[in-house]
Every structure is written in structure tokens, then in C-alpha cells.
Design an enzyme around this catalytic site. Structure first.
Site, short mmCIF file in Angstrom:
data_model
loop_
_atom_site.label_atom_id
_atom_site.label_comp_id
_atom_site.label_asym_id
_atom_site.label_seq_id
_atom_site.Cartn_x
_atom_site.Cartn_y
_atom_site.Cartn_z
N GLY A 53 -1.48 2.52 -1.55
CA GLY A 53 -1.78 2.21 -2.94
C GLY A 53 -0.65 1.37 -3.49
O GLY A 53 0.48 1.44 -3.00
N THR A 54 -0.94 0.57 -4.49
CA THR A 54 0.08 -0.37 -4.94
C THR A 54 0.59 -0.10 -6.35
O THR A 54 1.48 0.72 -6.52
CB THR A 54 -0.41 -1.82 -4.78
OG1 THR A 54 -1.74 -1.92 -5.26
CG2 THR A 54 -0.43 -2.21 -3.31
#
EC number: 3.4.25.1
Length: 281
Positions: A53-54
Site C-alpha cells: 500500500g502506498t
């Protein structure tokens, strides 16, 4: 002869009368192998490729706090998922956004939700927001072994402090080190760009609507510079997950609400591709 609880289908007495208000401590005593940080990974060479996830962003305003995340998960230079959810309610008055190894992060969030629910059931009261932030810090620290092998989880935690009557934001490092952020915060691969965007646009007197627009603007700027961060995807109708926590509790914006703000931002970006301007003085 005393019957074996396993053979009778009954739970042992220790499971029915937990001695600790911490679900993690209870699980660590009876089934430590179920804790994410206690698992032993097989020896590997090179970098472990797993979906990550960013970017997660948060901003406070006088009536509460906003926590939002983009929808992209990456695996190396590939897009692993376009519509992942990275922001979750922790309990009635708090939420957590995940960045890092997606699978471990989601599992940690579920364990964190159980931890808070377990405490409330045993003690008959909710943990303070400070206490919740500390419990999450302990969980991240227990994952340090995984983090050293490249499977790090670095969340952003936000909530409404019932005692102080204000929204608060907490950021973490991979060792579980906790810092309270004032005004705004970001974590993940696009965080440096999102933080820079919010630094120029944030004001202490933002309304809730302005705070919502601010985090969408920040995620847009992050996606503009960071390939691992996904911007609003109008074609697929994929928009950031945006949540608000106030004295009335946690609320997730509907897709219609999130898309309305995203479309307004996109429309203005047609005129100003680099976004709104901050004054020089």
C-alpha cells in the site's frame, strides 16, 4: 479423571476468564504462533515481492480529523491492485490508514480492532486515544523482525480525543516509534509530496469541507509525482477512501461524496494543473 477440554468441545477456563485487558498479551500466552510478529519466515535471497500500500494522509480541523488514502497497491514496478482499501475504523472514535506490506498491514489492523474491542469488553470502558496509539505502537514493534526482512508496516492513526475534545494524528516508524503530528501528516511512498502539498495549503481554521478537499488535493499531488500512488480514476470510478472522525464518531464518505470532491479538484486542475497557489507572504 478430568476431561480434556478439546475432546469435550469446551473452551479451557483460561479462555473464559482472561486475566489481561490486552488481547495481544492473551493471544501471546496461549497461541503465540498466531501473532504476525512471531512467525518465522523461511530463508530467502533478495527482496521479497509482495503487494504494498502506498500513500495515506491526514489533516485536523477544529471539529475533528480527516484520514484518507489512495487506492493503488504496487508490487515492484507493477500495479498489483487498483482499488485496495487502506483506511479502516479502529473503533467508534478512531481510524487507521495502512502503508507498507498490504497483507500484513490488513492483518495488523484486524488485530488492532480486536485489541480495542477486547479491552472495552474486559474493562467496561474505552481506552483513551493516547492508549490506543500506544497499543498500535506495540503491535508495530512486534513486527520488527518482519520489517528487517522487507515486510514493513507503517500506519497512520487518527481519532477524536474525547478527553481533550479535539482531533489528533499519530505517525509511526518501523520500530514502533510514535510521534504526534500537529495539523497534518502523511505516510507511504508518496508522503513527501503529499506533505509538501499540505504544508502550503493547511490552515488551523479549516472547515470540515475544506479539510476534505485538502486531503484530496494532497493525494492528487502525490499521484502526480509518485508512480506508486494512484490518483482519482474517473474511467473506472475509483476514488480515494476518505473518512472523518468527530465527536459524533467515525464516518466514511460515500462513493458519491468522495467522487464529488474529486471531480471538483480535477475540474480546477484543468485550469491549474499544478494545483492551488499559496501566497508568498
Amino acid at each position: 479423571m478430568e476431561a480434556n477440554p478439546r475432546s469435550t468441545g469446551r473452551l479451557p477456563a483460561a479462555f473464559l476468564t482472561p486475566g489481561s485487558s490486552s488481547f495481544m498479551d492473551f493471544l501471546g500466552e496461549h497461541s503465540p504462533e498466531l501473532l504476525p510478529g512471531k512467525r518465522v519466515l523461511p530463508p530467502v535471497q533478495g527482496v521479497i515481492e509482495a503487494p504494498h500500500g502506498t500513500t495515506i494522509v491526514a489533516a485536523s480541523f477544529p471539529g475533528g480529523v480527516v484520514l484518507a488514502g489512495d487506492r493503488r497497491a504496487t508490487m515492484g514496478n507493477m500495479i498489483a491492485q487498483r482499488d485496495i482499501e487502506k483506511v479502516f475504523p479502529a473503533d467508534e472514535y478512531s481510524a487507521v490508514g495502512i502503508a507498507g506490506t498490504a497483507g500484513l498491514a490488513v492483518e495488523m489492523v484486524k488485530l488492532f480492532q480486536l485489541e480495542l474491542e477486547h479491552f472495552e469488553k474486559v474493562e467496561g470502558a474505552q481506552l483513551s486515544l493516547e492508549g490506543k496509539a500506544n497499543r498500535l505502537s506495540t503491535m508495530i514493534r512486534s513486527n520488527l523482525g518482519m520489517a528487517m526482512q522487507g515486510l514493513a508496516v507503517v500506519p497512520l492513526f487518527a481519532g477524536w480525543d474525547v478527553d481533550r475534545e479535539k482531533g489528533r494524528i499519530f505517525s509511526y516508524d518501523v520500530t514502533g516509534g510514535r510521534s504526534e503530528e500537529h495539523g497534518y501528516a502523511a505516510t507511504g511512498s508518496g508522503s513527501i509530496f503529499a506533505r509538501g502539498s499540505m504544508k502550503k495549503l493547511y490552515r488551523e481554521d479549516l472547515t470540515e469541507e475544506q479539510a476534505l478537499t485538502l486531503v484530496i488535493q494532497a493525494l492528487y499531488d502525490a499521484a502526480d509525482e509518485d508512480s506508486a500512488t494512484g490518483g482519482p480514476d474517473v474511467g473506472r470510478r475509483i476514488y480515494p477512501i476518505v473518512t472523518v472522525i468527530t465527536d459524533e464518531g467515525f464516518r466514511k464518505l460515500t462513493e458519491a461524496e468522495a467522487s464529488e470532491i474529486a471531480h471538483a479538484v480535477l475540474e480546477r486542475r484543468r485550469e491549474q494543473p499544478d494545483g492551488p497557489r499559496a501566497s508568498l507572504l
